[in-house]
Design a protein around this motif. Sequence first.
Motif, mmCIF file in Angstrom:
data_model
loop_
_atom_site.group_PDB
_atom_site.id
_atom_site.type_symbol
_atom_site.label_atom_id
_atom_site.label_comp_id
_atom_site.label_asym_id
_atom_site.label_seq_id
_atom_site.Cartn_x
_atom_site.Cartn_y
_atom_site.Cartn_z
ATOM 1 N N GLY A 135 0.802 -1.220 0.000
ATOM 2 C CA GLY A 135 0.000 0.000 0.000
ATOM 3 C C GLY A 135 0.831 1.264 0.000
ATOM 4 O O GLY A 135 0.298 2.359 0.154
ATOM 5 N N ALA A 136 2.136 1.140 -0.189
ATOM 6 C CA ALA A 136 3.037 2.290 -0.075
ATOM 7 C C ALA A 136 2.950 3.198 -1.297
ATOM 8 O O ALA A 136 2.740 2.744 -2.420
ATOM 9 C CB ALA A 136 4.467 1.817 0.114
ATOM 10 N N ALA A 140 3.151 3.365 -5.869
ATOM 11 C CA ALA A 140 2.408 4.179 -6.841
ATOM 12 C C ALA A 140 3.369 4.914 -7.769
ATOM 13 O O ALA A 140 3.146 4.966 -8.986
ATOM 14 C CB ALA A 140 1.497 5.168 -6.111
ATOM 15 N N LYS A 141 4.443 5.452 -7.222
ATOM 16 C CA LYS A 141 5.408 6.172 -8.059
ATOM 17 C C LYS A 141 6.090 5.236 -9.051
ATOM 18 O O LYS A 141 6.325 5.598 -10.194
ATOM 19 C CB LYS A 141 6.431 6.887 -7.191
ATOM 20 C CG LYS A 141 5.850 8.093 -6.490
ATOM 21 C CD LYS A 141 6.922 8.877 -5.795
ATOM 22 C CE LYS A 141 6.328 10.137 -5.198
ATOM 23 N NZ LYS A 141 7.357 11.028 -4.672
ATOM 24 N N ARG A 142 6.443 4.048 -8.603
ATOM 25 C CA ARG A 142 7.075 3.097 -9.517
ATOM 26 C C ARG A 142 6.092 2.645 -10.595
ATOM 27 O O ARG A 142 6.482 2.438 -11.742
ATOM 28 C CB ARG A 142 7.628 1.892 -8.758
ATOM 29 C CG ARG A 142 8.855 2.191 -7.948
ATOM 30 C CD ARG A 142 10.043 2.573 -8.842
ATOM 31 N NE ARG A 142 11.241 2.724 -8.050
ATOM 32 C CZ ARG A 142 11.752 3.889 -7.677
ATOM 33 N NH1 ARG A 142 11.185 5.011 -8.056
ATOM 34 N NH2 ARG A 142 12.830 3.934 -6.932
ATOM 35 N N GLN A 171 -5.436 7.554 -3.779
ATOM 36 C CA GLN A 171 -6.759 7.839 -3.210
ATOM 37 C C GLN A 171 -6.941 7.151 -1.863
ATOM 38 O O GLN A 171 -7.473 7.739 -0.927
ATOM 39 C CB GLN A 171 -7.853 7.405 -4.184
ATOM 40 C CG GLN A 171 -7.945 8.299 -5.384
ATOM 41 C CD GLN A 171 -8.882 7.763 -6.452
ATOM 42 O OE1 GLN A 171 -9.271 6.602 -6.429
ATOM 43 N NE2 GLN A 171 -9.237 8.618 -7.396
ATOM 44 N N THR A 172 -6.489 5.916 -1.742
ATOM 45 C CA THR A 172 -6.588 5.191 -0.477
ATOM 46 C C THR A 172 -5.774 5.883 0.598
ATOM 47 O O THR A 172 -6.234 6.042 1.732
ATOM 48 C CB THR A 172 -6.117 3.735 -0.654
ATOM 49 O OG1 THR A 172 -6.936 3.108 -1.642
ATOM 50 C CG2 THR A 172 -6.190 2.962 0.646
ATOM 51 N N ALA A 173 -4.578 6.307 0.246
ATOM 52 C CA ALA A 173 -3.713 6.990 1.219
ATOM 53 C C ALA A 173 -4.342 8.302 1.688
ATOM 54 O O ALA A 173 -4.316 8.616 2.875
ATOM 55 C CB ALA A 173 -2.345 7.255 0.609
ATOM 56 N N LEU A 174 -4.938 9.039 0.772
ATOM 57 C CA LEU A 174 -5.584 10.298 1.141
ATOM 58 C C LEU A 174 -6.829 10.068 1.984
ATOM 59 O O LEU A 174 -7.105 10.815 2.917
ATOM 60 C CB LEU A 174 -5.953 11.093 -0.110
ATOM 61 C CG LEU A 174 -4.784 11.716 -0.868
ATOM 62 C CD1 LEU A 174 -5.260 12.301 -2.190
ATOM 63 C CD2 LEU A 174 -4.106 12.781 -0.028
ATOM 64 N N ALA A 175 -7.564 9.018 1.669
ATOM 65 C CA ALA A 175 -8.819 8.747 2.373
ATOM 66 C C ALA A 175 -8.605 8.288 3.805
ATOM 67 O O ALA A 175 -9.309 8.714 4.712
ATOM 68 C CB ALA A 175 -9.637 7.702 1.607
ATOM 69 N N GLY A 182 6.041 3.603 3.171
ATOM 70 C CA GLY A 182 6.856 2.445 2.839
ATOM 71 C C GLY A 182 8.022 2.269 3.785
ATOM 72 O O GLY A 182 8.946 1.526 3.505
ATOM 73 N N GLY A 183 7.969 2.994 4.888
ATOM 74 C CA GLY A 183 9.018 2.833 5.890
ATOM 75 C C GLY A 183 10.375 3.183 5.337
ATOM 76 O O GLY A 183 10.576 4.253 4.796
ATOM 77 N N HIS A 184 11.298 2.260 5.447
ATOM 78 C CA HIS A 184 12.674 2.492 5.034
ATOM 79 C C HIS A 184 12.773 2.781 3.548
ATOM 80 O O HIS A 184 13.702 3.429 3.097
ATOM 81 C CB HIS A 184 13.489 1.249 5.376
ATOM 82 C CG HIS A 184 14.925 1.534 5.638
ATOM 83 N ND1 HIS A 184 15.413 2.785 5.926
ATOM 84 C CD2 HIS A 184 15.982 0.710 5.665
ATOM 85 C CE1 HIS A 184 16.709 2.720 6.109
ATOM 86 N NE2 HIS A 184 17.083 1.476 5.960
ATOM 87 N N ARG A 185 11.834 2.304 2.784
ATOM 88 C CA ARG A 185 11.878 2.487 1.338
ATOM 89 C C ARG A 185 11.405 3.871 0.922
ATOM 90 O O ARG A 185 11.538 4.244 -0.217
ATOM 91 C CB ARG A 185 10.985 1.438 0.661
ATOM 92 C CG ARG A 185 11.501 0.031 0.733
ATOM 93 C CD ARG A 185 12.790 -0.154 -0.049
ATOM 94 N NE ARG A 185 12.711 0.293 -1.407
ATOM 95 C CZ ARG A 185 12.250 -0.432 -2.424
ATOM 96 N NH1 ARG A 185 11.835 -1.644 -2.242
ATOM 97 N NH2 ARG A 185 12.222 0.050 -3.624
ATOM 98 N N SER A 186 10.846 4.675 1.853
ATOM 99 C CA SER A 186 10.258 5.953 1.463
ATOM 100 C C SER A 186 11.252 6.881 0.791
ATOM 101 O O SER A 186 10.872 7.674 -0.048
ATOM 102 C CB SER A 186 9.625 6.646 2.664
ATOM 103 O OG SER A 186 10.607 6.978 3.616
#
Length: 191
Positions: A135-136, A140-142, A171-175, A182-186
């Motif tokens: 869900g990170a 979405a960016k990749r 949309q899910t993240a905003l909602a 993504g934790g360490h991957r952010s």
Amino acid sequence: MAEVQRLDPAQGAWHLPALVEQGEVRLARLDVAGAEASLRQTVAIAERLLGKAHVDTLYTGNRLAVLLHTTGRREEARRIVEHSLQQLAGGAGASAAPAAVRGTQAAMWLAEGRTEGVEAGLLADLEDLEANYPGALILAKRLLGLAELRRLQGRSTEAAPLVERAAGLWQTALADGADRSGGHRSGCADD
């Protein structure tokens, strides 16, 4: 940040996440110089405490490379990513690290208009992200990066579902307002 320095004047390893967070906050406030200073300091501390080949050092270097590439300092960004890939080829880091660094390299190449070699890096990173960070927002960016590659390859019908899936993640993240970084991957997400 002052509290972290007061509690740990020797700048131990637990100082690293605070510096990375400081860099990300500075970047969000468009303080590029401050963000760069925080990330460079973090890399220097990580190299001193953990070593140049440690996965956390490589991830932090990856974040710095993204910032440098985004601000037009592409040669230095390339050198950092190439160094990370060489370290990882020698067996350093966790299993997700090669995918993350390859994904960053692929995103950098795509931003430069290069398509050759991009797909393998994006797909390796997407596979890791879907398995570990479903869900990170970095996923979405990749997905958008792969959609752009498909569009450039003249495969627009394959790009549309990727864009729709990325939009759904946003949309899910905003909602729900949950932390979907993504934790360490952010840090690898901002390319």
